[in-house]
Design a protein around this motif. Sequence first.
Motif, PDB file in Angstrom:
ATOM      1  N   ASP A 192      15.431  19.095  12.336  1.00 35.66           N
ATOM      2  CA  ASP A 192      16.413  19.281  11.266  1.00 35.66           C
ATOM      3  C   ASP A 192      17.753  18.634  11.652  1.00 35.66           C
ATOM      4  O   ASP A 192      18.139  18.659  12.824  1.00 35.66           O
ATOM      5  CB  ASP A 192      16.596  20.785  11.037  1.00 35.66           C
ATOM      6  N   PRO A 193      18.484  18.100  10.644  1.00 34.16           N
ATOM      7  CA  PRO A 193      19.797  17.507  10.946  1.00 34.16           C
ATOM      8  C   PRO A 193      20.753  18.474  11.652  1.00 34.16           C
ATOM      9  O   PRO A 193      21.705  18.022  12.308  1.00 34.16           O
ATOM     10  CB  PRO A 193      20.346  17.135   9.564  1.00 34.16           C
ATOM     11  N   ALA A 194      20.515  19.777  11.561  1.00 31.14           N
ATOM     12  CA  ALA A 194      21.356  20.750  12.272  1.00 31.14           C
ATOM     13  C   ALA A 194      21.383  20.485  13.782  1.00 31.14           C
ATOM     14  O   ALA A 194      22.279  20.952  14.477  1.00 31.14           O
ATOM     15  CB  ALA A 194      20.863  22.173  12.015  1.00 31.14           C
ATOM     16  N   PHE A 195      20.385  19.739  14.277  1.00 30.23           N
ATOM     17  CA  PHE A 195      20.323  19.437  15.719  1.00 30.23           C
ATOM     18  C   PHE A 195      20.662  17.985  16.034  1.00 30.23           C
ATOM     19  O   PHE A 195      20.457  17.540  17.164  1.00 30.23           O
ATOM     20  CB  PHE A 195      18.925  19.762  16.269  1.00 30.23           C
ATOM     21  N   ASP A 196      21.161  17.249  15.036  1.00 30.96           N
ATOM     22  CA  ASP A 196      21.395  15.820  15.266  1.00 30.96           C
ATOM     23  C   ASP A 196      22.393  15.557  16.392  1.00 30.96           C
ATOM     24  O   ASP A 196      22.322  14.528  17.055  1.00 30.96           O
ATOM     25  CB  ASP A 196      21.859  15.123  13.978  1.00 30.96           C
ATOM     26  N   ASN A 197      23.321  16.480  16.599  1.00 29.20           N
ATOM     27  CA  ASN A 197      24.325  16.235  17.650  1.00 29.20           C
ATOM     28  C   ASN A 197      23.914  16.690  19.041  1.00 29.20           C
ATOM     29  O   ASN A 197      24.521  16.279  20.023  1.00 29.20           O
ATOM     30  CB  ASN A 197      25.644  16.929  17.288  1.00 29.20           C
ATOM     31  N   ASP A 198      22.915  17.556  19.127  1.00 32.18           N
ATOM     32  CA  ASP A 198      22.582  18.068  20.470  1.00 32.18           C
ATOM     33  C   ASP A 198      21.095  18.398  20.636  1.00 32.18           C
ATOM     34  O   ASP A 198      20.740  19.334  21.355  1.00 32.18           O
ATOM     35  CB  ASP A 198      23.430  19.313  20.783  1.00 32.18           C
ATOM     36  N   ARG A 199      20.238  17.597  19.985  1.00 37.96           N
ATOM     37  CA  ARG A 199      18.799  17.899  20.060  1.00 37.96           C
ATOM     38  C   ARG A 199      18.290  17.861  21.505  1.00 37.96           C
ATOM     39  O   ARG A 199      17.555  18.741  21.943  1.00 37.96           O
ATOM     40  CB  ARG A 199      18.023  16.899  19.191  1.00 37.96           C
ATOM     41  N   GLN A 228       6.346  24.420  24.833  1.00 39.00           N
ATOM     42  CA  GLN A 228       5.944  23.634  23.667  1.00 39.00           C
ATOM     43  C   GLN A 228       6.577  24.182  22.388  1.00 39.00           C
ATOM     44  O   GLN A 228       6.797  25.386  22.264  1.00 39.00           O
ATOM     45  CB  GLN A 228       4.425  23.679  23.533  1.00 39.00           C
ATOM     46  N   LEU A 229       6.829  23.260  21.444  1.00 35.69           N
ATOM     47  CA  LEU A 229       7.326  23.653  20.119  1.00 35.69           C
ATOM     48  C   LEU A 229       6.323  23.166  19.082  1.00 35.69           C
ATOM     49  O   LEU A 229       5.835  22.033  19.171  1.00 35.69           O
ATOM     50  CB  LEU A 229       8.672  22.976  19.813  1.00 35.69           C
ATOM     51  N   ILE A 230       6.042  24.002  18.099  1.00 35.71           N
ATOM     52  CA  ILE A 230       5.250  23.560  16.948  1.00 35.71           C
ATOM     53  C   ILE A 230       6.217  23.343  15.789  1.00 35.71           C
ATOM     54  O   ILE A 230       6.993  24.241  15.435  1.00 35.71           O
ATOM     55  CB  ILE A 230       4.162  24.589  16.581  1.00 35.71           C
ATOM     56  N   LEU A 231       6.190  22.138  15.219  1.00 32.42           N
ATOM     57  CA  LEU A 231       7.135  21.769  14.166  1.00 32.42           C
ATOM     58  C   LEU A 231       6.417  21.681  12.825  1.00 32.42           C
ATOM     59  O   LEU A 231       5.654  20.748  12.596  1.00 32.42           O
ATOM     60  CB  LEU A 231       7.751  20.387  14.476  1.00 32.42           C
ATOM     61  N   PRO A 232       6.638  22.637  11.939  1.00 37.81           N
ATOM     62  CA  PRO A 232       6.004  22.573  10.624  1.00 37.81           C
ATOM     63  C   PRO A 232       6.812  21.684   9.679  1.00 37.81           C
ATOM     64  O   PRO A 232       8.040  21.655   9.745  1.00 37.81           O
ATOM     65  CB  PRO A 232       6.026  24.024  10.119  1.00 37.81           C
ATOM     66  N   ASN A 233       6.105  21.008   8.795  1.00 38.40           N
ATOM     67  CA  ASN A 233       6.797  20.159   7.825  1.00 38.40           C
ATOM     68  C   ASN A 233       7.327  21.001   6.663  1.00 38.40           C
ATOM     69  O   ASN A 233       6.874  22.113   6.426  1.00 38.40           O
ATOM     70  CB  ASN A 233       5.841  19.085   7.297  1.00 38.40           C
ATOM     71  N   VAL A 234       8.293  20.442   5.907  1.00 40.41           N
ATOM     72  CA  VAL A 234       8.831  21.119   4.725  1.00 40.41           C
ATOM     73  C   VAL A 234       8.457  20.348   3.463  1.00 40.41           C
ATOM     74  O   VAL A 234       7.751  20.855   2.595  1.00 40.41           O
ATOM     75  CB  VAL A 234      10.368  21.296   4.831  1.00 40.41           C
ATOM     76  N   ASP A 235       8.925  19.111   3.354  1.00 38.14           N
ATOM     77  CA  ASP A 235       8.610  18.311   2.168  1.00 38.14           C
ATOM     78  C   ASP A 235       8.536  16.840   2.556  1.00 38.14           C
ATOM     79  O   ASP A 235       8.546  16.502   3.738  1.00 38.14           O
ATOM     80  CB  ASP A 235       9.628  18.568   1.044  1.00 38.14           C
ATOM     81  N   LEU A 236       8.479  15.944   1.545  1.00 40.00           N
ATOM     82  CA  LEU A 236       8.334  14.520   1.865  1.00 40.00           C
ATOM     83  C   LEU A 236       9.506  13.983   2.671  1.00 40.00           C
ATOM     84  O   LEU A 236       9.340  13.110   3.518  1.00 40.00           O
ATOM     85  CB  LEU A 236       8.240  13.714   0.561  1.00 40.00           C
ATOM     86  N   SER A 237      10.702  14.537   2.412  1.00 40.83           N
ATOM     87  CA  SER A 237      11.894  14.003   3.066  1.00 40.83           C
ATOM     88  C   SER A 237      11.969  14.353   4.546  1.00 40.83           C
ATOM     89  O   SER A 237      12.745  13.763   5.286  1.00 40.83           O
ATOM     90  CB  SER A 237      13.156  14.518   2.362  1.00 40.83           C
ATOM     91  N   THR A 238      11.176  15.320   5.002  1.00 39.24           N
ATOM     92  CA  THR A 238      11.264  15.737   6.406  1.00 39.24           C
ATOM     93  C   THR A 238      10.194  15.085   7.296  1.00 39.24           C
ATOM     94  O   THR A 238      10.264  15.197   8.522  1.00 39.24           O
ATOM     95  CB  THR A 238      11.131  17.274   6.530  1.00 39.24           C
ATOM     96  N   VAL A 239       9.225  14.411   6.668  1.00 36.31           N
ATOM     97  CA  VAL A 239       8.090  13.882   7.441  1.00 36.31           C
ATOM     98  C   VAL A 239       8.551  12.896   8.510  1.00 36.31           C
ATOM     99  O   VAL A 239       8.150  12.980   9.669  1.00 36.31           O
ATOM    100  CB  VAL A 239       7.064  13.192   6.508  1.00 36.31           C
ATOM    101  N   LYS A 240       9.452  11.980   8.107  1.00 38.77           N
ATOM    102  CA  LYS A 240       9.846  10.915   9.023  1.00 38.77           C
ATOM    103  C   LYS A 240      10.526  11.488  10.272  1.00 38.77           C
ATOM    104  O   LYS A 240      10.145  11.157  11.397  1.00 38.77           O
ATOM    105  CB  LYS A 240      10.782   9.951   8.295  1.00 38.77           C
ATOM    106  N   GLN A 241      11.491  12.375  10.042  1.00 36.75           N
ATOM    107  CA  GLN A 241      12.229  12.929  11.190  1.00 36.75           C
ATOM    108  C   GLN A 241      11.335  13.786  12.087  1.00 36.75           C
ATOM    109  O   GLN A 241      11.477  13.797  13.306  1.00 36.75           O
ATOM    110  CB  GLN A 241      13.411  13.752  10.709  1.00 36.75           C
ATOM    111  N   MET A 242      10.416  14.501  11.440  1.00 39.60           N
ATOM    112  CA  MET A 242       9.506  15.333  12.221  1.00 39.60           C
ATOM    113  C   MET A 242       8.628  14.453  13.113  1.00 39.60           C
ATOM    114  O   MET A 242       8.492  14.709  14.319  1.00 39.60           O
ATOM    115  CB  MET A 242       8.649  16.175  11.270  1.00 39.60           C
TER     116      MET A 242
END
Length: 257
Positions: free
Chosen positions: A10-17, A31-45
């Motif tokens: 999520d962009p909330a972590f863009d400054n300190d991911r 480990q982290l499991i990253l669930p998708n939200v919608d089409l706009s989140t696929v690329k960043q995920m």
Amino acid sequence: MIDTHSHIYDPAFDNDREQAILRAKEVGITQLILPNVDLSTVKQMRETVERYPDFTVCAMGLHPTEIRDGWREDLKSIKEDFYANYATARYCAIGEIGIDLYWDKTYIDEQKLAFKEQMKWALELDLPVILHIRKAYAEIFEELSSLRHNHFKGVFHCFGGGIEEARKAVSLGFSLGIGGVLTYKNSNLPNIVKEIGLDYILTETDDPYLPPVPYRGMRNEPSYMKFVVDKLADIFDENAESIDEITTSNAHKTFNI
Ligand SMILES: [Zn+2]
């Protein structure tokens, strides 16, 4: 520990991911499991998973609150992406999918259709599901029973039902995803997890949302999951290491990771 529900992309972590991931590793998250939200989140995920291949896996699906006009097109694109990539893109589950009637009931029928369709992908490929359910437990159980399948794999993420719903979920094969809400004053979750037992509990953060005490009101992050594990240790009168061991093994089994 495995954070079974993180939106670290999520962009909330863009400054300190990078730092947030280091902090997660420092508290013992593997480990982290990253669930998708919608089409706009696929690329960043996907980019996040490519960048941290040993630390992250993802799930693919269309979130119920994103079902609105044009949803069929969105679902079609998600499906194409999923079927083209599930074997290679480190998709360990379908998610997050479900029904959310908390904010808006306008698309209740469409939400049910999209949920059922995505459940069918999971059953076809024998993959677990990450379910997002809000004010819709009756509807979810009804849709699940219409699938005529008596055993499922997956998690009721951010479980918010009562003891009856918890028992029913577990009897269908699901685990309960437990995060920061467990630490909130007046939460009924401690009683529910105690009755259901650790074998059916998966730990998660749902970051950047729903931070545990003492971080309520702030951005959540994976490292805060230790407060959830500590609270579980309190509830079960165990040490944090054994809670970690059991819930991590639950996550390995559920997601085949
Ligand atoms: Zn989520």
